[in-house]
Design an enzyme around this catalytic site. Structure first.
Site, PDB file in Angstrom:
ATOM      1  N   GLU A  48       0.840  -1.188   0.000  1.00 47.06           N
ATOM      2  CA  GLU A  48       0.000   0.000   0.000  1.00 47.06           C
ATOM      3  C   GLU A  48       0.880   1.245   0.000  1.00 47.06           C
ATOM      4  OE1 GLU A  48      -3.912   1.721   2.341  1.00 47.06           O
ATOM      5  OE2 GLU A  48      -3.336  -0.375   2.467  1.00 47.06           O
ATOM      6  N   CYS A 156      -4.402  -5.781   4.872  1.00 45.44           N
ATOM      7  CA  CYS A 156      -3.988  -7.039   4.243  1.00 45.44           C
ATOM      8  C   CYS A 156      -3.324  -8.013   5.210  1.00 45.44           C
ATOM      9  CB  CYS A 156      -3.027  -6.748   3.080  1.00 45.44           C
ATOM     10  SG  CYS A 156      -3.819  -5.911   1.688  1.00 45.44           S
ATOM     11  N   LYS A 159      -5.427  -9.806   7.937  1.00 47.53           N
ATOM     12  CA  LYS A 159      -6.396 -10.681   7.265  1.00 47.53           C
ATOM     13  C   LYS A 159      -5.710 -11.917   6.686  1.00 47.53           C
ATOM     14  CE  LYS A 159      -7.393  -9.133   3.222  1.00 47.53           C
ATOM     15  NZ  LYS A 159      -6.569 -10.058   2.416  1.00 47.53           N
ATOM     16  N   LYS A 220       0.445   2.820   8.446  1.00 49.04           N
ATOM     17  CA  LYS A 220       1.853   2.930   8.086  1.00 49.04           C
ATOM     18  C   LYS A 220       2.037   4.243   7.345  1.00 49.04           C
ATOM     19  CE  LYS A 220       2.027   0.795   3.488  1.00 49.04           C
ATOM     20  NZ  LYS A 220       2.732  -0.211   2.656  1.00 49.04           N
TER      21      LYS A 220
END
Length: 332
Positions: A48, A156, A159, A220
């Site tokens: 990301e 992400c 999960k 982040k």
């Protein structure tokens, strides 16, 4: 994709009932082309904030497939990238799916491991930053992704680790599931670890009624994504413990306000410190590393800093008058 030719098996179909097999069967049952449809399992490894860069210049490509025609098609799709030297791993669909889960889960294991070692450093008086350097020089280990902090996060990684743990259980790999669940438990404990560090830093003063600034809302740096953000989870825990919390973030204030409207927010970094009894660094934005500790010290009610990401040079901040606490590092 329609193959336009008789199916030519590339690999023996693997055992198991993982999702790729079911997806292929569903596509062939519903699509007009029937059994001439090939499903290629092509997992992405996009970070990301760097998704475009990772799409154009990936470090590897994976294609899980079962026919020669499908491999020809995927090589044509990615021809410019493959011509640039990016490796393509051709596997069966099950291996491609497991490779995706294994990659992200390994990052979660690595982060959980170094956080566990940081806790040992806190107990023994060791320095986690030096241990990271010592471990990182080993080419079998490497230092990437091995910064202690308040856990892996985002939309992400948590999960994917949970899904891989569930897959291990479904496949009867109980010991693997136990190992993965241990990593999840370490990660889930990081807010409590950070709260203990904050309570220790405040000493006789209590979290209740303290004015605390939390630097960071995004999970982040480089994104405004606050999904499963440990920074926001920590800010919320402080607020629930009775503190007055102000959150600063260079990009994620608007999204954080939507998710946690009970907190106060500012996008002005120096002003975020005004009157603060404690500053908590919770997301490793470069803006915090570049901040002037001397300027900020005069704005805080108490120049006390808890660096939950272990990214600051503590000596420069201490020289500027701050008391600095970091996870896994002894105070000096």
């Amino acid at each position: 994709m329609p193959s336009g030719a008789a199916r030519a098996e590339v690999r023996r179909p693997p055992r198991g009932g993982l999702c790729p097999t079911r997806v292929t069967a569903l596509a062939q049952r519903l699509a007009p082309a029937g059994e001439r449809v090939d499903v290629v399992w092509n997992p992405e490894f996009l970070r990301e904030g760097r998704a475009v860069e990772d799409t154009l210049r990936p470090d590897r490509l994976i294609a899980g497939l079962t026919t020669v025609e499908a491999e020809k098609a995927i090589r044509a799709v990615y021809a410019p990238i493959l011509d640039a030297g990016v490796p393509l791993f051709v596997t069966d669909p099950q291996t491609a799916e497991l490779a995706k889960g294994a990659a992200n889960t390994f990052l979660g294991l690595k982060i959980s491991y170094i956080n566990a070692v940081a806790d040992m450093c806190d107990a023994a008086g060791g320095d986690i930053s030096q241990i990271v350097d010592i471990l990182g020089i080993d080419p079998r280990i490497g230092s990437g992704g091995m910064r202690p902090g308040i856990g892996y996060d985002g939309g992400c990684l948590p999960k994917d680790v949970r899904a891989f743990t569930a897959s291990a259980r479904q496949l009867g790999a109980d010991k693997a599931a136990t190992l993965l669940r241990a990593a999840e438990e370490i990660n889930e404990s990081r807010t409590d670890v950070a709260m203990d560090l904050i309570r220790g830093a405040l000493g006789d003063r209590r979290v209740k009624h303290a004015k605390i600034t939390v630097w960071g809302a995004a999970f982040k740096p480089g994104t405004n994504d606050v999904r499963e953000s440990p920074a926001l989870a920590l800010a919320q825990a402080l607020q629930q413990a009775g503190a007055t919390v102000t959150v600063h973030d260079p990009q994620a204030v608007a999204t954080a306000m939507t998710r946690n409207p009970e907190l106060d927010y500012t996008d002005d970094l120096p002003a975020s410190v005004d009157g603060a009894d404690l500053v908590v660094l919770a997301t490793e934005w470069p803006e915090y590393q570049q901040a002037d500790p001397r300027e900020l010290a005069g704005r805080a009610a108490s120049p006390l800093l808890v660096d939950c990401r272990t990214i600051l040079d503590p000596e420069s901040w201490r020289t500027a008058g701050w008391t600095v606490h970091q996870l896994g590092r002894p105070g000096k």
